[in-house]
Design an enzyme around this catalytic site. Sequence first.
Site, PDB file in Angstrom:
ATOM      1  N   ASP A 256     -27.558  -2.042  48.229  1.00  9.78           N
ATOM      2  CA  ASP A 256     -26.325  -2.812  48.081  1.00  9.78           C
ATOM      3  C   ASP A 256     -25.228  -2.198  48.969  1.00  9.78           C
ATOM      4  O   ASP A 256     -25.209  -0.994  49.194  1.00  9.78           O
ATOM      5  CB  ASP A 256     -25.881  -2.836  46.615  1.00  9.78           C
ATOM      6  CG  ASP A 256     -26.879  -3.573  45.715  1.00  9.78           C
ATOM      7  OD1 ASP A 256     -27.707  -4.342  46.240  1.00  9.78           O
ATOM      8  OD2 ASP A 256     -26.823  -3.366  44.484  1.00  9.78           O
TER       9      ASP A 256
ATOM     10  N   HIS B 287     -34.054  -1.249  46.399  1.00  8.26           N
ATOM     11  CA  HIS B 287     -34.616  -1.990  45.267  1.00  8.26           C
ATOM     12  C   HIS B 287     -35.039  -3.396  45.685  1.00  8.26           C
ATOM     13  O   HIS B 287     -34.632  -3.891  46.732  1.00  8.26           O
ATOM     14  CB  HIS B 287     -33.636  -2.014  44.086  1.00  8.26           C
ATOM     15  CG  HIS B 287     -32.269  -2.532  44.417  1.00  8.26           C
ATOM     16  ND1 HIS B 287     -31.336  -1.827  45.152  1.00  8.26           N
ATOM     17  CD2 HIS B 287     -31.651  -3.695  44.111  1.00  8.26           C
ATOM     18  CE1 HIS B 287     -30.225  -2.531  45.273  1.00  8.26           C
ATOM     19  NE2 HIS B 287     -30.391  -3.679  44.648  1.00  8.26           N
TER      20      HIS B 287
ATOM     21  N   ARG C 164     -36.488 -16.066  35.895  1.00  8.67           N
ATOM     22  CA  ARG C 164     -35.787 -14.818  35.573  1.00  8.67           C
ATOM     23  C   ARG C 164     -34.338 -14.957  36.041  1.00  8.67           C
ATOM     24  O   ARG C 164     -34.087 -15.501  37.117  1.00  8.67           O
ATOM     25  CB  ARG C 164     -36.464 -13.651  36.299  1.00  8.67           C
ATOM     26  CG  ARG C 164     -35.788 -12.315  36.081  1.00  8.67           C
ATOM     27  CD  ARG C 164     -36.589 -11.180  36.741  1.00  8.67           C
ATOM     28  NE  ARG C 164     -35.992  -9.897  36.460  1.00  8.67           N
ATOM     29  CZ  ARG C 164     -35.006  -9.357  37.168  1.00  8.67           C
ATOM     30  NH1 ARG C 164     -34.511  -9.988  38.212  1.00  8.67           N
ATOM     31  NH2 ARG C 164     -34.508  -8.188  36.832  1.00  8.67           N
TER      32      ARG C 164
ATOM     33  N   HIS D 137     -33.805  -3.970  49.503  1.00  8.86           N
ATOM     34  CA  HIS D 137     -32.484  -3.819  50.119  1.00  8.86           C
ATOM     35  C   HIS D 137     -31.702  -2.738  49.388  1.00  8.86           C
ATOM     36  O   HIS D 137     -32.064  -2.348  48.284  1.00  8.86           O
ATOM     37  CB  HIS D 137     -31.706  -5.149  50.042  1.00  8.86           C
ATOM     38  CG  HIS D 137     -31.338  -5.533  48.635  1.00  8.86           C
ATOM     39  ND1 HIS D 137     -32.223  -6.153  47.772  1.00  8.86           N
ATOM     40  CD2 HIS D 137     -30.191  -5.349  47.908  1.00  8.86           C
ATOM     41  CE1 HIS D 137     -31.650  -6.346  46.599  1.00  8.86           C
ATOM     42  NE2 HIS D 137     -30.405  -5.860  46.645  1.00  8.86           N
TER      43      HIS D 137
HETATM   44  C1  J5X Z   1     -20.237  -8.526  47.797  1.00  9.24           C
HETATM   45  C2  J5X Z   1     -21.405  -8.866  48.268  1.00  9.24           C
HETATM   46  C3  J5X Z   1     -22.643  -8.017  48.138  1.00  9.24           C
HETATM   47  C4  J5X Z   1     -23.729  -8.917  48.653  1.00  9.24           C
HETATM   48  C5  J5X Z   1     -23.011  -9.684  49.712  1.00  9.24           C
HETATM   49  C6  J5X Z   1     -21.711 -10.105  48.981  1.00  9.24           C
HETATM   50  C7  J5X Z   1     -22.041 -11.237  48.009  1.00  9.24           C
HETATM   51  C8  J5X Z   1     -23.506 -11.274  47.625  1.00  9.24           C
HETATM   52  C9  J5X Z   1     -24.198  -9.903  47.531  1.00  9.24           C
HETATM   53  C10 J5X Z   1     -25.719  -9.939  47.660  1.00  9.24           C
HETATM   54  C11 J5X Z   1     -26.465 -10.267  46.344  1.00  9.24           C
HETATM   55  C12 J5X Z   1     -27.989 -10.235  46.593  1.00  9.24           C
HETATM   56  C13 J5X Z   1     -28.426  -9.006  47.410  1.00  9.24           C
HETATM   57  C14 J5X Z   1     -27.492  -8.793  48.624  1.00  9.24           C
HETATM   58  C15 J5X Z   1     -28.046  -7.696  49.538  1.00  9.24           C
HETATM   59  C16 J5X Z   1     -27.295 -10.124  49.302  1.00  9.24           C
HETATM   60  O1  J5X Z   1     -27.989 -10.598  50.176  1.00  9.24           O
HETATM   61  O2  J5X Z   1     -26.196 -10.754  48.744  1.00  9.24           O
HETATM   62  C17 J5X Z   1     -26.092  -8.540  48.124  1.00  9.24           C
HETATM   63  C18 J5X Z   1     -25.005  -8.233  49.180  1.00  9.24           C
HETATM   64  C19 J5X Z   1     -24.845  -6.757  49.538  1.00  9.24           C
HETATM   65  O3  J5X Z   1     -24.852  -5.881  48.703  1.00  9.24           O
HETATM   66  O4  J5X Z   1     -24.727  -6.520  50.752  1.00  9.24           O
HETATM   67  O1  AKG Z   2     -32.159  -9.446  39.976  1.00 13.58           O
HETATM   68  C1  AKG Z   2     -32.128  -8.229  39.951  1.00 13.58           C
HETATM   69  O2  AKG Z   2     -32.583  -7.575  39.017  1.00 13.58           O
HETATM   70  C2  AKG Z   2     -31.529  -7.452  41.121  1.00 13.58           C
HETATM   71  C3  AKG Z   2     -30.482  -8.219  41.876  1.00 13.58           C
HETATM   72  C4  AKG Z   2     -29.952  -7.446  43.044  1.00 13.58           C
HETATM   73  O3  AKG Z   2     -30.506  -6.474  43.491  1.00 13.58           O
HETATM   74  C5  AKG Z   2     -28.689  -7.889  43.673  1.00 13.58           C
HETATM   75  O4  AKG Z   2     -28.129  -8.935  43.272  1.00 13.58           O
HETATM   76  O5  AKG Z   2     -28.230  -7.179  44.593  1.00 13.58           O
HETATM   77 FE   FE2 Z   3     -29.196  -5.399  44.923  1.00  8.87          FE
END
Ligand code: J5X
Ligand code: AKG
Ligand code: FE2
Length: 341
Positions: free
Chosen positions: A223, A278, A288, A221
């Site tokens: 961010d 990533h 982890r 994905h």
């Molecule tokens: C502020 C954010 C950023 C979110 C959504 C919200 C809260 C949780 C974050 C994450 C964390 C894990 C990867 C991701 C891709 C996910 O699924 O939840 C992230 C997402 C994003 O970067 O879109």
């Molecule tokens: O766990 C990790 O090293 C990456 C986590 C991540 O990509 C995310 O929270 O958006």
């Molecule tokens: Fe991420």
Amino acid sequence: MSNLSEAYTDNPLHLHHIIPLDFDSVRTVPDSHVWPTSHAFESDDQLSIPTVDLMDPDAVKLVGHACETWGVFQVINHGIPLDIIDEVESEARRLFSLPTGHKLKALRSPGGATGYGLARISPFFSKKMWHEGFTVMGSPVDHARELWPNDYQRFCDVMEDYQKKMKELAITLMHLILKSLDLSEEEISKVVSPGGASTALQLNSYPFCPDPSRVMGLAPHTDTSLLTILYQSTINGLEIFKDGVGWVLVSPTNGSLVVNVGDLLHILSNAQFPSVLHRVVLKEKQQRLSLAYFYSPPTDFHVSPLALNPAQIPLYRSVSVREYIHIKAKDVEKALSLIRI
Ligand SMILES: C=C1C[C@]23C[C@H]1CC[C@H]2[C@@]12CCC[C@@](C)(C(=O)O1)[C@H]2[C@@H]3C(=O)O
Ligand SMILES: O=C(O)CCC(=O)C(=O)O
Ligand SMILES: [Fe+2]
């Protein structure tokens, strides 16, 4: 409730996309969690992402170059005290060590943004990830009270303190990055103002897995943020995709933080900085943990390509943070292409 939280509330998920597996009780990996080709395209090279010393007088140049060539770098001398990071890690460990049934007390609601559950991107993949998360936006008190009715204060204090420190670092980094794009102080202060930002802290856990090579910790994905600051304790697993190379492992190094470009900074830089793809794979038979802090402008802020010289044309239309979150909730993979001019 913060604005960012509201922006996510508009895009509800289904419960089966939120509730993690009962990782405590599984002895074998269920079919729902088996990913056939998770290790494809791994690069054998001993390549590693750049490291930037924030005390370096050339930090602007170094940060700009790292964003342009990799979209991700490691920072040292970042000013975040290591004992604070340790405290957050230990509180995160305390949370994820609770029995599954207990953690479900703090389950994110379908229309909610905060609390315990699977990653938001889960609905876009046919297989489930070997992952559980806890999302914090500001004070986590409501969910912390559900977990520890008589003992939630420490968790809240530590999480709030960490977010405060991360915000300062995010602002410092954004100044360096936007300076590297030759933006004026006036333009910079519109994007980065201490009062106005949308931020979130994500605690990630990749539980012990009996067969780590068959599962996916976190699917590939990008961010949504401007930038993300990641602490990945001591266990390998994070990989970034580099064009022409493949998946490159980002090994944790003591006390450093990983900074990556998100979609919003990619747009702002007019695609000069890649929003780095990533994923997390499980390499070891050990749990982890990671801590990800997401920094974005306020939800009503309109992001558009800013770093344009007269010969350049904007590659993306202007989009508010709120609208972009909405577009991404509909289709994670196509979101950027949907706003491309
Ligand atoms: C502020 C954010 C950023 C979110 C959504 C919200 C809260 C949780 C974050 C994450 C964390 C894990 C990867 C991701 C891709 C996910 O699924 O939840 C992230 C997402 C994003 O970067 O879109
Ligand atoms: O766990 C990790 O090293 C990456 C986590 C991540 O990509 C995310 O929270 O958006
Ligand atoms: Fe991420």
